[in-house]
Every structure is written in structure tokens, then in C-alpha cells.
Write an enzyme that holds these catalytic residues in place. Structure first.
Site, PDB file in Angstrom:
ATOM      1  N   SER A  46      55.347   1.149   1.948  1.00 55.36           N
ATOM      2  CA  SER A  46      54.652   2.017   1.194  1.00 55.36           C
ATOM      3  C   SER A  46      54.597   1.343  -0.005  1.00 55.36           C
ATOM      4  CB  SER A  46      55.469   3.938   0.966  1.00 55.36           C
ATOM      5  OG  SER A  46      56.003   4.204   1.786  1.00 55.36           O
ATOM      6  N   GLY A 241      54.292   5.799   4.378  1.00 53.11           N
ATOM      7  CA  GLY A 241      52.972   5.210   4.321  1.00 53.11           C
ATOM      8  C   GLY A 241      52.682   4.764   2.984  1.00 53.11           C
ATOM      9  N   GLY A 243      49.136   4.018  -0.175  1.00 54.93           N
ATOM     10  CA  GLY A 243      47.634   4.560  -0.172  1.00 54.93           C
ATOM     11  C   GLY A 243      47.392   5.908  -0.096  1.00 54.93           C
ATOM     12  N   CYS A 269      56.915  12.254   3.272  1.00 57.53           N
ATOM     13  CA  CYS A 269      55.949  11.386   2.526  1.00 57.53           C
ATOM     14  C   CYS A 269      55.029  11.566   3.060  1.00 57.53           C
ATOM     15  CB  CYS A 269      56.319  10.000   2.675  1.00 57.53           C
ATOM     16  SG  CYS A 269      56.247   9.373   0.831  1.00 57.53           S
ATOM     17  N   LEU A 270      53.728  10.918   3.407  1.00 56.66           N
ATOM     18  CA  LEU A 270      52.665   9.963   3.327  1.00 56.66           C
ATOM     19  C   LEU A 270      52.160  11.407   4.952  1.00 56.66           C
ATOM     20  CD1 LEU A 270      49.239   8.947   3.450  1.00 56.66           C
ATOM     21  CD2 LEU A 270      50.228   7.344   5.482  1.00 56.66           C
ATOM     22  N   GLN A 273      52.408  14.778   3.860  1.00 59.70           N
ATOM     23  CA  GLN A 273      50.779  14.967   2.825  1.00 59.70           C
ATOM     24  C   GLN A 273      49.764  14.765   4.406  1.00 59.70           C
ATOM     25  OE1 GLN A 273      50.787  11.493   0.928  1.00 59.70           O
ATOM     26  NE2 GLN A 273      52.723  12.126  -0.757  1.00 59.70           N
ATOM     27  N   ASN A 310      59.717   8.286  -3.429  1.00 55.71           N
ATOM     28  CA  ASN A 310      58.848   7.141  -3.579  1.00 55.71           C
ATOM     29  C   ASN A 310      56.590   7.990  -3.205  1.00 55.71           C
ATOM     30  OD1 ASN A 310      56.766   4.407  -3.861  1.00 55.71           O
ATOM     31  ND2 ASN A 310      57.727   3.922  -1.608  1.00 55.71           N
ATOM     32  N   TYR A 313      51.412  11.153  -4.672  1.00 55.42           N
ATOM     33  CA  TYR A 313      50.608  12.112  -3.776  1.00 55.42           C
ATOM     34  C   TYR A 313      51.388  13.076  -3.684  1.00 55.42           C
ATOM     35  CZ  TYR A 313      46.721   8.331  -4.124  1.00 55.42           C
ATOM     36  OH  TYR A 313      45.855   7.093  -4.646  1.00 55.42           O
ATOM     37  N   HIS A 351      62.189  10.897   1.023  1.00 56.79           N
ATOM     38  CA  HIS A 351      63.417  10.026   1.725  1.00 56.79           C
ATOM     39  C   HIS A 351      64.418  10.286   2.197  1.00 56.79           C
ATOM     40  CE1 HIS A 351      59.982   7.355   2.107  1.00 56.79           C
ATOM     41  NE2 HIS A 351      59.429   7.660   0.957  1.00 56.79           N
ATOM     42  N   GLU A 353      66.470   9.678   4.442  1.00 55.40           N
ATOM     43  CA  GLU A 353      67.312   8.189   5.534  1.00 55.40           C
ATOM     44  C   GLU A 353      67.809   7.400   3.917  1.00 55.40           C
ATOM     45  OE1 GLU A 353      63.839   6.866   3.502  1.00 55.40           O
ATOM     46  OE2 GLU A 353      64.309   8.528   4.847  1.00 55.40           O
TER      47      GLU A 353
END
Length: 373
Positions: A46, A241, A243, A269-270, A273, A310, A313, A351, A353
Site C-alpha cells: 500500500s 492496495g 494509490g 482499505c482500498l 474504498q 494506512n 483516501y 487493518h 490483521e
């Protein structure tokens, strides 16, 4: 140590020492407030395209080892450390942090005021920068930075995702045996879409009793739908991930196809989103992001969990129109988790984990496993 020169897009020009690879790199600078875990952070996919400023003052003192990598390589552009220690002391240490960075062509920057950098990013926000062991001229550095693409213009998913499908069989780390628990046979199989998945996410899915197959980010929804309808798989996980998720137009279309079939899905996370975007609620960029291991999050039972974060966005408040809010960040009240109404789909921004302690979120993996037939 060679000299290294840093130029930030707000005009700041700094000189420091290099302890990693030599060269010139452009990326986005962020800060991470975790007090431990520099190896896990550096190998987290990420962070692709970013320079990470460690707020912990001493970096490198426990070395690195193969078992603590979150992926097969270092993905960030570089790291900032106030004080770097090349002589490590740890019975699990196999080599120094600088060796890991040099093997992966990653810049290491030390003997610099990381508190100053962190305060700057807190006030001004995350920004693009350039660092070089080769160029010491401020005008040349500025020209290179201005002519380079920004992080939101690059699809880093294509760089970090696996190119071949594979089965992951390791479970959680067992300190007594100094090894990972091996998977037992399971009749619950899920597919993980790899946008830059961390190894420990896969471990926790296995530990929860799932058989885990990882597929590339270039997956075709029709293939997964057919496998679900034929009872070959019972659910899908969308990974973390790097970006800007709004650049992933093809992936958005494929995720929308999965949503239409009401396949059980869980995302982090990503992936969290991506589900929001696929439902028509675009993400927005935070000022300096949330990166660290001490973020309090309140869940739907009014219990506070300490989480690792982390992300740059976040999903918008409008998501509450179609989803139940299950987790809220107590630092800034941003959305940390949702469960979509009338659908077997839920996701979290943090996260679970990462094991920050003391009250964690690993139960979410078990909830996902329980939802799989």
C-alpha cells in the site's frame, strides 16, 4: 554514508545522509506514527509510490528477517529516519534494514529532523517530493519534480498485484514454534482479489478457517461469478492496495458486476474504498492521511478498538444512505467500516490483521468466515 538531497513541492530543500540505495526517486511523502514495525511498513504494498517518515526516533535496531515481510519486496520509494542503527540486536534478525533497502533499490534517509517533517505534513498535507544521492542542485531537483507524474496519475495496482493465481496456506504466526500455522482442509473457499494484499491478511483469512486463493487485480468478474454459482467458491475478499482508487475504472466495473450477484464479500482499505465507488459514492483525499498503529475506532457495539491505519483516501458520509456505519474513527469521526443494506457485503478502512493491541479487530475475519457457506 553519502549525502542525499531532498526537495518538497512546497519549496523546502533539505540535506541529509543516505543509508539505503543510491539514486533519484520521486514520490509522495507521508508520516507513520507507529513505534515499531518498520520492516512491515516498508514491505506493505500500500506504500508503493510513497516516502514514509517514521516518527519513531530509532530505526534499524532490531534488523529484519524474512518472516516479518508483508510481501516479497520493499514497495515504498524511500524512508525517513531520525537516527538509523546499522548494528542490530535481535535473535530473529537476519540482516540490517539498510541491506533490505539496498537489495530493493529503495532510498534510506537519516540524520534529519523527522519531527519537523511530520509537523510540516500535518499543517500542509501530504505532498510530492524528490530525493537524490546524485543531484544537489535545487533548480534541477525542482525541474525533475515538476515534470514527474503525481501519485494520483499512476496505477500502482498494476505494479504490486500478483500476475498469477496461487493458493495461500499459512495461518497465524506461532511464537512457540517460530513458524506459521499450516492450513487445515476446509470446505469454505474464498477468492482474494490482490490489489496489493499484505501477507498477514492472507494468514488471518486462513486462520479463520478459510481456503484462500489469490487472483490478480485484472480478474474477470464473470469467471468469479460462474465459480460462485457452481459452488466452487463461497465468497470474495477485496484487498488493500496503493494509490488513488478513483483511477481504477476497469476494476470498478468488475466489482459492480460482483455486487449485482449478491456474492458474500469482505474488503479492507482500498477494497473498502472500491466497494464505495462501485456503489456510486466516490472517495475523497484526506489532508495527510492516517498512517499508524494507535487509532481508536468505535464499533457498532460502542466498544473501542485500537487499530492500525494506512490510507490517504476515505469513503464519503453519503455512504450512510445505502449502508450501516459499523466503525467510526475517534480521532476525526471519519468512517471506518460499513455493512451494506440488504447485501452480504461489509468492509473496513483500518487493518484488523496488524495486531496493534490491546483490543483489536481480528474478530472481523471470523465474521466473514461465518458468512461463507
Amino acid at each position: 554514508m553519502k549525502d542525499i538531497y531532498i526537495y518538497l513541492e512546497n519549496g523546502t530543500f533539505l540535506k541529509a545522509k543516505s543509508f539505503g540505495a543510491e539514486g533519484t526517486e520521486v514520490g509522495e511523502i507521508v508520516f507513520n506514527t507507529s513505534m515499531t514495525g518498520y520492516q512491515e511498513i516498508a514491505t506493505d504494498p500500500s506504500y508503493a509510490g510513497q516516502f514514509v517518515t517514521f516518527t519513531a526516533p530509532e530505526i534499524g535496531n532490531v534488523g529484519v528477517n524474512e518472516n516479518d515481510n508483508e510481501s516479497t519486496k520493499v514497495h515504498c520509494k524511500g524512508v525517513f529516519a531520525r537516527a538509523y542503527n546499522d548494528d542490530y540486536s535481535n535473535f530473529r534478525g537476519e540482516k540490517s534494514f539498510s541491506e533490505l533497502l539496498k537489495e530493493n533499490g529503495t532510498l534510506g534517509i537519516c540524520d534529519i529532523d523527522t519531527r519537523y517533517l511530520t509537523k510540516m505534513l500535518r499543517d500542509s498535507g501530504a505532498m510530492m517530493m524528490i530525493a537524490s544521492t546524485e543531484i544537489d542542485n535545487i533548480e534541477e531537483l525542482k525541474l525533475l519534480l515538476d515534470s514527474s507524474p503525481r501519485i494520483e496519475d499512476i496505477n500502482y495496482i498494476e505494479q504490486v498485484s500478483t500476475t498469477q493465481s496461487y493458493i495461500h496456506k499459512n495461518g497465524a504466526w506461532n511464537m512457540s514454534t517460530m513458524s506459521y500455522n499450516k492450513a487445515v482442509m476446509s470446505d469454505k473457499k474464498v477468492v482474494v482479489v490482490d490489489f496489493g494484499v499484505k501477507r498477514n491478511i492472507l494468514n488471518e483469512l486462513v486462520e479463520a478457517g478459510l481456503e484462500v486463493e489469490v487472483v490478480p487485480s485484472s480478474f474477470q468478474a464473470e469467471d468469479l461469478i460462474q465459480r460462485y454459482e457452481s459452488n466452487e467458491i463461497g465468497g470474495i475478499f477485496l484487498s488493500n492496495g496503493p494509490g488513488d482508487p478513483l483511477t481504477l475504472s476497469n476494476e470498478k466495473i468488475e466489482v459492480q458486476k460482483l455486487i449485482e450477484k449478491n456474492i458474500p464479500m469482505f474488503a479492507i482499505c482500498l477494497g473498502h474504498q472500491m466497494l464505495s465507488i462501485a456503489h456510486g459514492h466516490d472517495t475523497y483525499k484526506l489532508k495527510f492521511g492516517q498512517h499508524g498503529g494507535n487509532h481508536p475506532v468505535k464499533n457498532s457495539k460502542n466498544v473501542v478498538e485500537i487499530t492500525a491505519q494506512n490510507h490517504n483516501y476515505n469513503v464519503p458520509d453519503s455512504i450512510a444512505n445505502i449502508a450501516e456505519l459499523t466503525h467510526i474513527n475517534l480521532f476525526d469521526n471519519t468512517i471506518e467500516g460499513v455493512k451494506y443494506k440488504n447485501k452480504p457485503i461489509f468492509s473496513v478502512q483500518h487493518h484488523p490483521e496488524a495486531s496493534p493491541g490491546p483490543h483489536e479487530s481480528k474478530y472481523i475475519f471470523k465474521e466473514f468466515a461465518d458468512s461463507i457457506k
